[in-house]
Design an enzyme around this catalytic site. Sequence first.
Site, PDB file in Angstrom:
ATOM      1  N   ARG A 223       0.745  -1.280  -0.183  1.00  0.00           N
ATOM      2  CA  ARG A 223       0.144  -0.016  -0.022  1.00  0.00           C
ATOM      3  C   ARG A 223       0.822   1.319   0.001  1.00  0.00           C
ATOM      4  O   ARG A 223       2.113   1.435   0.669  1.00  0.00           O
ATOM      5  CB  ARG A 223      -0.880  -0.024   1.302  1.00  0.00           C
ATOM      6  CG  ARG A 223      -2.068  -0.871   1.282  1.00  0.00           C
ATOM      7  CD  ARG A 223      -3.022  -0.743   0.155  1.00  0.00           C
ATOM      8  NE  ARG A 223      -3.989  -1.480   0.064  1.00  0.00           N
ATOM      9  CZ  ARG A 223      -4.202  -2.444  -0.985  1.00  0.00           C
ATOM     10  NH1 ARG A 223      -3.469  -2.510  -1.861  1.00  0.00           N
ATOM     11  NH2 ARG A 223      -5.493  -3.310  -0.959  1.00  0.00           N
ATOM     12  N   HIS A 271      -0.594   0.460  -9.926  1.00  0.00           N
ATOM     13  CA  HIS A 271      -1.450  -0.475  -9.167  1.00  0.00           C
ATOM     14  C   HIS A 271      -2.004  -1.798  -9.800  1.00  0.00           C
ATOM     15  O   HIS A 271      -2.968  -1.992  -9.870  1.00  0.00           O
ATOM     16  CB  HIS A 271      -2.335   0.166  -8.287  1.00  0.00           C
ATOM     17  CG  HIS A 271      -2.782  -0.641  -7.324  1.00  0.00           C
ATOM     18  ND1 HIS A 271      -3.462   0.120  -5.730  1.00  0.00           N
ATOM     19  CD2 HIS A 271      -3.178  -2.203  -6.965  1.00  0.00           C
ATOM     20  CE1 HIS A 271      -3.627  -0.981  -5.045  1.00  0.00           C
ATOM     21  NE2 HIS A 271      -3.438  -2.173  -5.500  1.00  0.00           N
TER      22      HIS A 271
HETATM   23  P1  NDP Z   1      -1.675 -12.033   4.186  1.00  0.00           P
HETATM   24  O1  NDP Z   1      -2.752 -11.503   5.275  1.00  0.00           O
HETATM   25  O2  NDP Z   1      -1.811 -13.322   3.950  1.00  0.00           O
HETATM   26  O3  NDP Z   1       0.116 -11.930   4.869  1.00  0.00           O
HETATM   27  C1  NDP Z   1       0.271 -10.759   5.626  1.00  0.00           C
HETATM   28  C2  NDP Z   1       1.671 -11.026   6.144  1.00  0.00           C
HETATM   29  O4  NDP Z   1       2.214  -9.765   6.813  1.00  0.00           O
HETATM   30  C3  NDP Z   1       1.743 -12.042   7.060  1.00  0.00           C
HETATM   31  O5  NDP Z   1       2.954 -12.887   6.925  1.00  0.00           O
HETATM   32  C4  NDP Z   1       1.924 -11.316   8.316  1.00  0.00           C
HETATM   33  O6  NDP Z   1       2.702 -12.209   9.263  1.00  0.00           O
HETATM   34  C5  NDP Z   1       2.722 -10.016   8.137  1.00  0.00           C
HETATM   35  N1  NDP Z   1       2.422  -8.923   9.040  1.00  0.00           N
HETATM   36  C6  NDP Z   1       1.302  -8.394   9.227  1.00  0.00           C
HETATM   37  N2  NDP Z   1       1.455  -7.375  10.057  1.00  0.00           N
HETATM   38  C7  NDP Z   1       2.853  -7.478  10.564  1.00  0.00           C
HETATM   39  C8  NDP Z   1       3.649  -6.677  11.426  1.00  0.00           C
HETATM   40  N3  NDP Z   1       3.106  -5.652  12.275  1.00  0.00           N
HETATM   41  N4  NDP Z   1       5.194  -7.054  11.504  1.00  0.00           N
HETATM   42  C9  NDP Z   1       5.594  -8.148  10.795  1.00  0.00           C
HETATM   43  N5  NDP Z   1       4.873  -8.758   9.886  1.00  0.00           N
HETATM   44  C10 NDP Z   1       3.514  -8.610   9.747  1.00  0.00           C
HETATM   45  O7  NDP Z   1      -1.709 -10.615   3.210  1.00  0.00           O
HETATM   46  P2  NDP Z   1      -1.404 -11.009   1.464  1.00  0.00           P
HETATM   47  O8  NDP Z   1      -0.177 -11.765   1.605  1.00  0.00           O
HETATM   48  O9  NDP Z   1      -2.495 -11.868   1.032  1.00  0.00           O
HETATM   49  O10 NDP Z   1      -1.332  -9.522   1.062  1.00  0.00           O
HETATM   50  C11 NDP Z   1      -0.539  -8.724   1.230  1.00  0.00           C
HETATM   51  C12 NDP Z   1      -0.892  -7.372   1.005  1.00  0.00           C
HETATM   52  O11 NDP Z   1      -0.434  -7.056  -0.374  1.00  0.00           O
HETATM   53  C13 NDP Z   1      -2.301  -6.849   1.056  1.00  0.00           C
HETATM   54  O12 NDP Z   1      -2.917  -6.389   2.454  1.00  0.00           O
HETATM   55  C14 NDP Z   1      -2.644  -5.754   0.032  1.00  0.00           C
HETATM   56  O13 NDP Z   1      -2.070  -4.530   0.716  1.00  0.00           O
HETATM   57  C15 NDP Z   1      -1.339  -5.797  -0.916  1.00  0.00           C
HETATM   58  N6  NDP Z   1      -1.807  -6.181  -2.109  1.00  0.00           N
HETATM   59  C16 NDP Z   1      -1.281  -5.512  -3.141  1.00  0.00           C
HETATM   60  C17 NDP Z   1      -1.895  -5.644  -4.487  1.00  0.00           C
HETATM   61  C18 NDP Z   1      -1.373  -4.953  -5.606  1.00  0.00           C
HETATM   62  O14 NDP Z   1      -1.942  -5.075  -6.785  1.00  0.00           O
HETATM   63  N7  NDP Z   1      -0.313  -3.895  -5.531  1.00  0.00           N
HETATM   64  C19 NDP Z   1      -2.570  -6.867  -4.873  1.00  0.00           C
HETATM   65  C20 NDP Z   1      -2.964  -7.621  -3.722  1.00  0.00           C
HETATM   66  C21 NDP Z   1      -2.701  -7.276  -2.303  1.00  0.00           C
HETATM   67  P3  NDP Z   1       1.879 -13.302  10.063  1.00  0.00           P
HETATM   68  O15 NDP Z   1       2.020 -14.219   9.070  1.00  0.00           O
HETATM   69  O16 NDP Z   1       2.946 -13.734  11.081  1.00  0.00           O
HETATM   70  O17 NDP Z   1       0.387 -13.157  10.340  1.00  0.00           O
HETATM   71  C1  OXD Z   2      -5.571  -6.147  -3.504  1.00  0.00           C
HETATM   72  C2  OXD Z   2      -5.118  -4.908  -4.297  1.00  0.00           C
HETATM   73  O1  OXD Z   2      -5.315  -5.784  -2.124  1.00  0.00           O
HETATM   74  O2  OXD Z   2      -5.481  -5.182  -5.465  1.00  0.00           O
HETATM   75  O3  OXD Z   2      -5.948  -7.180  -3.893  1.00  0.00           O
HETATM   76  O4  OXD Z   2      -4.407  -4.083  -3.917  1.00  0.00           O
END
Ligand code: NDP
Ligand code: OXD
Length: 308
Positions: A223, A271
């Site tokens: 983000r 994006h």
């Molecule tokens: P998940 O919820 O599957 O994974 C999140 C990861 O972040 C987990 O490993 C979690 O740790 C870790 N995490 C969360 N908070 C912390 C913290 N405070 N400190 C350290 N690690 C942390 O999310 P996704 O992988 O599905 O997606 C990640 C992000 O990607 C989305 O939230 C979105 O914002 C972004 N995104 C962007 C897109 C784009 O087109 N640019 C498309 C899709 C998503 P733990 O495993 O220990 O809980």
């Molecule tokens: C998502 C994105 O979070 O598209 O899936 O950014």
Amino acid sequence: MALLFLSPDDPADTWRAELQARIPGLDVRTWPQVGDPADIDLALVWRAPPGELGRYPNLCAVLSLAAGIDGLIADPDLPDVPIARMVDPSLTRTMTEYVLLAALRHHRKFDRFERAQRAREWAYAFPPQAADRRVGLMGLGELGSAAARALVAHGFQVLGWSRSPKVLDGVVSYPGRSELHAFLHRTDILVCLLPLTSDTVGILDAATFAELPHGACVINVARGQHLVENDLVEALDSGHLGGATLDVFREEPLPRGNPLWDHPKVLVTPHVASYSVPATAADGVAANIRRALAGEPLLHQVDRARGY
Ligand code: NDP
Ligand code: OXD
């Protein structure tokens, strides 16, 4: 029972067809042609206008078309109903491609060759080896762990920072804040795939960049609010950081006057890192519609207190 479909960016007719193929007769209402708000039980949404989801008195679950639900839960009018985030093979595959491509571009210094070509310079440099490059992923969830596997398969040294410890072949796990310092010190290419929460907002800032080795590169696909843009520009201009690939921004579309557009060390993409295709994503959404209507826990249900 009706499903509200609300997304300015997704193909409503394709989604309706895919969902009705799985749940015959499903009543899908495409916003803003909603009819009686009391008919709506479920909402499938991305970028809903603030306050909109508070208008449906019988809403029992929100299904996100995005993996990131930060925008949804930031709405103070969002009803206290279960939320499911998007998890989909096409979303994961396209994100993996993007991260691998961006990491390889920094690793093989294509940005320098692009600049050299424009100056008609034959800028020979010995090709570096992936085994000598350390790629650090912030976030090892659905998307981060898939990207990590692809980077390992490619031969990079791979590190991952997450809240809880992870066991992933070839990936060194750095769990929790106490491990952040060690993780950053060993990362040449930093990839942000964290959810946006109160813990992670602004995490890509001057303090983080200062911990990275000289010449490190940053890829932000999570983000825009994770990044402090001025801190990035300063770290790039000082020569401490070697380059950045940015797919997400505080303001989207990125305003034409934003200096990131012209920065010679920054690649801007709009994006597009990943996208869920209705043909595959509808399986999970249909499963969640059935679960929500049966009062069962949703797949990939968000923990609102945790923020992801
Ligand atoms: P998940 O919820 O599957 O994974 C999140 C990861 O972040 C987990 O490993 C979690 O740790 C870790 N995490 C969360 N908070 C912390 C913290 N405070 N400190 C350290 N690690 C942390 O999310 P996704 O992988 O599905 O997606 C990640 C992000 O990607 C989305 O939230 C979105 O914002 C972004 N995104 C962007 C897109 C784009 O087109 N640019 C498309 C899709 C998503 P733990 O495993 O220990 O809980
Ligand atoms: C998502 C994105 O979070 O598209 O899936 O950014």
